[in-house]
Write a protein that holds these residues in place. Structure first.
Motif, mmCIF file in Angstrom:
data_model
loop_
_atom_site.group_PDB
_atom_site.id
_atom_site.type_symbol
_atom_site.label_atom_id
_atom_site.label_comp_id
_atom_site.label_asym_id
_atom_site.label_seq_id
_atom_site.Cartn_x
_atom_site.Cartn_y
_atom_site.Cartn_z
ATOM 1 N N ALA A 56 -6.633 7.602 -6.737
ATOM 2 C CA ALA A 56 -6.519 8.686 -5.756
ATOM 3 C C ALA A 56 -6.898 8.216 -4.355
ATOM 4 O O ALA A 56 -6.251 8.583 -3.362
ATOM 5 C CB ALA A 56 -7.416 9.853 -6.177
ATOM 6 N N TYR A 57 -7.930 7.400 -4.270
ATOM 7 C CA TYR A 57 -8.446 6.911 -2.991
ATOM 8 C C TYR A 57 -7.401 6.104 -2.224
ATOM 9 O O TYR A 57 -7.324 6.163 -0.990
ATOM 10 C CB TYR A 57 -9.684 6.064 -3.276
ATOM 11 N N THR A 58 -6.579 5.338 -2.941
ATOM 12 C CA THR A 58 -5.567 4.495 -2.289
ATOM 13 C C THR A 58 -4.178 5.132 -2.272
ATOM 14 O O THR A 58 -3.282 4.618 -1.598
ATOM 15 C CB THR A 58 -5.478 3.136 -3.003
ATOM 16 N N GLY A 59 -3.999 6.226 -2.989
ATOM 17 C CA GLY A 59 -2.675 6.834 -3.099
ATOM 18 C C GLY A 59 -2.039 7.244 -1.775
ATOM 19 O O GLY A 59 -0.895 6.858 -1.483
ATOM 20 N N PRO A 60 -2.722 8.021 -0.932
ATOM 21 C CA PRO A 60 -2.101 8.420 0.345
ATOM 22 C C PRO A 60 -1.748 7.230 1.231
ATOM 23 O O PRO A 60 -0.709 7.236 1.901
ATOM 24 C CB PRO A 60 -3.176 9.300 0.994
ATOM 25 N N LEU A 61 -2.608 6.206 1.242
ATOM 26 C CA LEU A 61 -2.344 5.016 2.050
ATOM 27 C C LEU A 61 -1.073 4.315 1.582
ATOM 28 O O LEU A 61 -0.212 3.939 2.388
ATOM 29 C CB LEU A 61 -3.543 4.060 1.961
ATOM 30 N N VAL A 62 -0.929 4.122 0.272
ATOM 31 C CA VAL A 62 0.256 3.470 -0.281
ATOM 32 C C VAL A 62 1.492 4.322 -0.044
ATOM 33 O O VAL A 62 2.571 3.806 0.283
ATOM 34 C CB VAL A 62 0.058 3.188 -1.780
ATOM 35 N N ASP A 63 1.340 5.621 -0.196
ATOM 36 C CA ASP A 63 2.470 6.524 0.027
ATOM 37 C C ASP A 63 2.992 6.410 1.455
ATOM 38 O O ASP A 63 4.200 6.273 1.691
ATOM 39 C CB ASP A 63 2.027 7.964 -0.260
ATOM 40 N N ARG A 64 2.084 6.432 2.430
ATOM 41 C CA ARG A 64 2.500 6.314 3.832
ATOM 42 C C ARG A 64 3.088 4.938 4.119
ATOM 43 O O ARG A 64 4.093 4.815 4.847
ATOM 44 C CB ARG A 64 1.304 6.583 4.754
ATOM 45 N N TYR A 65 2.471 3.911 3.555
ATOM 46 C CA TYR A 65 2.952 2.552 3.792
ATOM 47 C C TYR A 65 4.373 2.372 3.269
ATOM 48 O O TYR A 65 5.247 1.845 3.972
ATOM 49 C CB TYR A 65 2.012 1.550 3.122
ATOM 50 N N LEU A 66 4.617 2.804 2.045
ATOM 51 C CA LEU A 66 5.946 2.633 1.460
ATOM 52 C C LEU A 66 6.982 3.489 2.178
ATOM 53 O O LEU A 66 8.124 3.057 2.370
ATOM 54 C CB LEU A 66 5.910 2.972 -0.028
ATOM 55 N N ALA A 76 4.899 2.957 -8.000
ATOM 56 C CA ALA A 76 3.823 2.417 -7.164
ATOM 57 C C ALA A 76 3.060 3.540 -6.477
ATOM 58 O O ALA A 76 1.834 3.446 -6.294
ATOM 59 C CB ALA A 76 4.395 1.453 -6.136
ATOM 60 N N ARG A 77 3.746 4.592 -6.089
ATOM 61 C CA ARG A 77 3.068 5.733 -5.455
ATOM 62 C C ARG A 77 2.186 6.469 -6.462
ATOM 63 O O ARG A 77 1.109 6.942 -6.119
ATOM 64 C CB ARG A 77 4.103 6.691 -4.873
ATOM 65 N N ARG A 78 2.642 6.584 -7.705
ATOM 66 C CA ARG A 78 1.860 7.288 -8.730
ATOM 67 C C ARG A 78 0.683 6.457 -9.220
ATOM 68 O O ARG A 78 -0.365 7.001 -9.555
ATOM 69 C CB ARG A 78 2.757 7.648 -9.919
ATOM 70 N N PHE A 79 0.867 5.140 -9.280
ATOM 71 C CA PHE A 79 -0.163 4.261 -9.833
ATOM 72 C C PHE A 79 -0.485 3.118 -8.866
ATOM 73 O O PHE A 79 -0.335 1.944 -9.212
ATOM 74 C CB PHE A 79 0.299 3.685 -11.174
ATOM 75 N N PRO A 80 -0.942 3.427 -7.667
ATOM 76 C CA PRO A 80 -1.239 2.345 -6.708
ATOM 77 C C PRO A 80 -2.318 1.399 -7.207
ATOM 78 O O PRO A 80 -2.339 0.227 -6.826
ATOM 79 C CB PRO A 80 -1.688 3.094 -5.450
ATOM 80 N N VAL A 81 -3.216 1.868 -8.073
ATOM 81 C CA VAL A 81 -4.286 1.012 -8.568
ATOM 82 C C VAL A 81 -3.725 -0.167 -9.360
ATOM 83 O O VAL A 81 -4.368 -1.213 -9.479
ATOM 84 C CB VAL A 81 -5.274 1.835 -9.427
ATOM 85 N N ARG A 82 -2.520 -0.045 -9.869
ATOM 86 C CA ARG A 82 -1.905 -1.147 -10.616
ATOM 87 C C ARG A 82 -1.372 -2.243 -9.690
ATOM 88 O O ARG A 82 -0.863 -3.251 -10.164
ATOM 89 C CB ARG A 82 -0.770 -0.626 -11.500
ATOM 90 N N MET A 83 -1.494 -2.059 -8.397
ATOM 91 C CA MET A 83 -1.038 -3.069 -7.440
ATOM 92 C C MET A 83 -2.198 -3.922 -6.907
ATOM 93 O O MET A 83 -2.025 -4.675 -5.955
ATOM 94 C CB MET A 83 -0.343 -2.401 -6.237
ATOM 95 N N LEU A 84 -3.368 -3.846 -7.526
ATOM 96 C CA LEU A 84 -4.544 -4.530 -6.994
ATOM 97 C C LEU A 84 -4.355 -6.039 -6.880
ATOM 98 O O LEU A 84 -4.793 -6.657 -5.922
ATOM 99 C CB LEU A 84 -5.758 -4.236 -7.886
ATOM 100 N N GLU A 85 -3.729 -6.665 -7.878
ATOM 101 C CA GLU A 85 -3.494 -8.117 -7.851
ATOM 102 C C GLU A 85 -2.007 -8.380 -7.745
ATOM 103 O O GLU A 85 -1.439 -9.175 -8.493
ATOM 104 C CB GLU A 85 -4.080 -8.779 -9.100
ATOM 105 N N SER A 86 -1.369 -7.753 -6.800
ATOM 106 C CA SER A 86 0.088 -7.761 -6.686
ATOM 107 C C SER A 86 0.658 -9.158 -6.454
ATOM 108 O O SER A 86 1.433 -9.664 -7.263
ATOM 109 C CB SER A 86 0.495 -6.819 -5.542
ATOM 110 N N GLY A 87 0.288 -9.795 -5.353
ATOM 111 C CA GLY A 87 0.873 -11.088 -5.012
ATOM 112 C C GLY A 87 0.470 -12.228 -5.937
ATOM 113 O O GLY A 87 1.326 -12.967 -6.435
ATOM 114 N N PRO A 88 -0.841 -12.434 -6.208
ATOM 115 C CA PRO A 88 -1.253 -13.561 -7.043
ATOM 116 C C PRO A 88 -0.615 -13.571 -8.423
ATOM 117 O O PRO A 88 -0.363 -14.635 -8.987
ATOM 118 C CB PRO A 88 -2.775 -13.382 -7.133
#
Length: 694
Positions: A211-221, A252-264
């Motif tokens: 929830a904490y990162t959801g709005p940020l990811v939503d706006r970014y995408l 990604a908008r519903r589950f932004p927490v699953r993007m924590l280790e996205s690039g590596p």
């Protein structure tokens, strides 16, 4: 012609890879990240990338994006103001946490504060028991006034975290519907949807982070999609998840927490694919960029995975000093070492490098962007391992004199050594930190790396890999094609994938074949619904199943991977084999139970992971000249031959010491090492014997 783009945003650099899928030809680009607005580096770099191929963005069919946005938001506490709706009597769970000390002897021990402060946690009178039965229906009117007050004060998201919701999610679902109807602008995250397992602290912390990162990811995408469209991109956009698969922007908008280790995760995925083509199933994947280094183990051709990790550790990267998260993730170790890692003299008078980083702004001293503290890149430049006029292929000039002065003033003078010895100390300190982390990680997982190979990549990884391998006694180092931007290349090999879960505790002796099949069928239907599309031409469904199992009465479970033909009667043997491999013995007379069911569905394309080649022409004229560089054996500067990687052809061999330069990174080959160029233009280095300095 079909074109795919991978874009990986790191803390210091943003990496780009453009693939012509018809001819498996690569075009690469690398530039500084824009920390204040990460999307700007994507939007400014894409036109440069496609111009190298002579095409426009309208020709791109797929763009896969890896980002550190979620991780940085948690570490830097830049997420949205978030409220928590929690079962009455349990509002302090986030503060009580695990009640464990990660350091028994630290009298000043500290823990990261919860993402949601106590004042933003609203208790809800409701109760579901340990069997999933409703004991008390939620009193809806009781919490609505408190939530309305918090909305008026500016909260943007809410995490709904109720006791035993993985066994019965009806209360969370009912409250979520009510909140969405009354407050349609709020981002809502349910713990039973984000990760539906028991142990409320870990589950609730994961839901709160979502929830904490959801709005940020939503706006970014939303901003990224809008601006990409303005540039002419009309293809499919996917986001890399921590598990090694890509997801749609909607997921990604519903589950932004699953993007924590996205690039590596993408770089590790590509390492496994490379190992398959080279006939190497046991690998160390070593990724060092500008901010951090990552390491992973590949066993039996597969990257090791797990369903737990920690974020924002606050004490020297010690396990237990961060926020726990429950998501499917590639099993990575994080080391606070990268090109931007800052060197300093601590209170003991000892040299320390990292974990603080100069990042992209202000960067190391040599970037001439305002940095005044020496970093690892400054040391590598002073040591002669980097060319001041060929950084990023010459697009960015470095200031060696400024780096030398900074190291002399802040490090060498305090240690009483000359600046070159101080620079070598910085370089060697980082290499030893990486080697130590690999030793610990491998020993904890029973992995013997002494007969395997290391795949090294990232902007800084190739400069340290041979030295790290020598310390570990790893016999072979592989520098793949496009090593400096390999995580971006790995994005191109990622399948569309999603993993679903169910908490369902059941004993093996009462589990029937019908129930077993029904559980997997329901999860497969759910996974297909989440991916929301059928396999396309050339794609195939790959289903992987795992069970969390334990002896009845134990407090923690063991994950068991299931083969395709696993049936109910196989489960005891599979569990006992997994248990014995870890604890040395099994207990045939003990009852066994399943606690959690996990199913991962991937849509894998037949061309994914195939060998690629760079777009530039190969001249065969590789020798560029020579440069004075630090020789650790003689502890002095000596002349090292310098080669242009683009000029190397299959079959070439080079005896170390040597420097192999490409636009995105430099490979440092030590004295006694032998480099061979294979048929796919990968650099295979045989590490020579360790020598004692004279």
């Amino acid at each position: 012609m079909s074109w795919r783009v991978g874009v990986d945003i790191g803390g210091t650099f943003t990496d780009f890879a453009l693939l012509d899928t018809n001819h498996q030809r690569l075009y690469l680009h690398k530039q500084l990240t824009t920390p204040d607005d990460p999307a700007q580096s994507v939007l400014s770099g894409l036109p440069i990338l496609v111009s190298k191929a002579g095409i426009s963005l309208t020709k791109i069919s797929t763009l896969v994006h890896g980002t550190t946005l979620v991780t940085n938001a948690v570490i830097e506490r830049r997420g949205a103001p978030t409220a928590m709706l929690v079962t009455a009597g349990f509002a302090d769970v986030l503060d009580i946490a695990r009640e464990r000390r990660y350091d028994m002897y630290d009298l000043g021990i500290a823990y990261p504060p919860a993402l949601i402060p106590r004042s933003l946690r609203i208790e809800v009178k409701e109760r579901i028991d340990e069997r999933g039965h409703v004991v008390q229906a939620p009193e809806l009117s009781q919490f609505q006034n408190d939530l309305e007050r918090l909305v008026s004060e500016g909260i943007e998201a809410v995490a709904i975290c109720l006791l035993n919701s993985p066994l019965n999610s009806s209360h969370e679902e009912h409250i979520a519907r009510l909140v969405r109807e009354r407050f349609p602008k709020l981002y809502v995250s349910m713990s039973a949807e984000v990760f539906p397992f028991l142990r409320e602290y870990e589950r609730w912390n994961t839901a709160c982070m979502n929830a904490y990162t959801g709005p940020l990811v939503d706006r970014y995408l939303a901003s990224l999609q809008t601006n990409l469209s303005k540039l002419g991109f009309s293809g499919d956009l996917f986001i890399m998840a921590s598990s090694g698969g890509m997801v749609t922007p909607e997921l990604a908008r519903r589950f932004p927490v699953r993007m924590l280790e996205s690039g590596p995760a993408a770089g590790v995925l590509q390492s496994a694919a490379l190992g398959a083509h080279l006939g190497r199933s046991e690998l160390l994947a070593f990724d060092m960029g500008g901010t951090t280094a990552k390491g992973a183990l590949i066993r039996g051709g597969q990257a090791l995975k797990r369903h737990d990790m920690e974020v924002a550790r606050i004490h020297e990267f010690k396990a237990g000093s961060g926020l726990p998260v429950r998501i499917p993730v590639i099993d990575l170790i994080e080391i606070g070492a990268g090109g931007g890692s800052l060197a300093r003299i601590d209170d003991r008078g000892a040299l320390v490098v990292g974990p603080r980083s100069a990042g992209a702004s202000p960067g190391p001293i040599c970037y001439k962007l305002g940095g005044d503290q020496p970093a690892l890149t400054d040391a590598n430049l002073v040591l002669g391992y980097l060319d001041a006029d060929f950084f990023l292929g010459g697009a960015m000039k470095l200031d060696r004199d400024a780096a030398l002065a900074g190291i002399k003033h802040r490090i060498a003078s305090r240690l009483g050594v000359n600046p070159l010895r101080a620079a070598w100390g910085i370089h060697e300190s980082v290499s030893e930190d990486v080697a130590r982390a690999f030793r610990n990680h491998a020993s904890e997982r029973g992995f013997d790396y002494r007969a395997c190979a290391m795949v090294a990549f990232g902007g800084s990884g190739p400069a340290h890999a041979c030295r790290v391998a020598r310390k570990l006694r790893v016999p072979t180092v592989i520098f793949p094609v496009g090593a400096g931007v390999m995580s971006a290349i790995g994005l191109l090999a990622a399948p569309l994938s999603f993993e679903v879960f169910k908490a369902d505790r059941i004993r093996l002796d009462v589990l029937t074949g019908e129930i077993y099949d029904l559980r997997w069928h329901d999860l497969l239907v759910q996974a297909r619904a989440e991916l929301s599309r059928e396999p396309k031409l050339g794609e195939s469904e790959i289903v992987r199943k795992h069970l969390d199992m334990r002896y009845r009465g134990q407090g923690y479970e063991l994950e068991v991977s299931l083969p395709e033909d696993a049936r109910v009667f196989n489960l005891r043997a599979l569990f006992e084999a997994a248990y014995s491999s870890i604890f040395g013995k099994a207990f045939p007379d003990q009852a066994i139970e399943i606690t959690n069911w996990k199913l991962a569905l991937s849509l894998s394309h037949e061309a994914q992971g195939q060998p690629v080649r760079l777009s530039q022409s190969v001249s065969g004229r590789a020798r560029k000249g020579a440069r004075s560089a630090w020789d650790p054996e003689s502890q002095s500067l000596t002349d090292w031959p310098v080669f242009d990687r683009a000029g190397l052809i299959p079959g070439d061999q080079i005896d170390g010491p040597a420097l192999i330069e490409e636009s995105e990174s430099t490979c440092v080959i030590g004295l006694g090492d032998l480099l061979t160029v294979d048929a796919q233009s990968n650099l295979i280095v045989s590490i020579g014997p360790t020598r004692t300095p004279s």
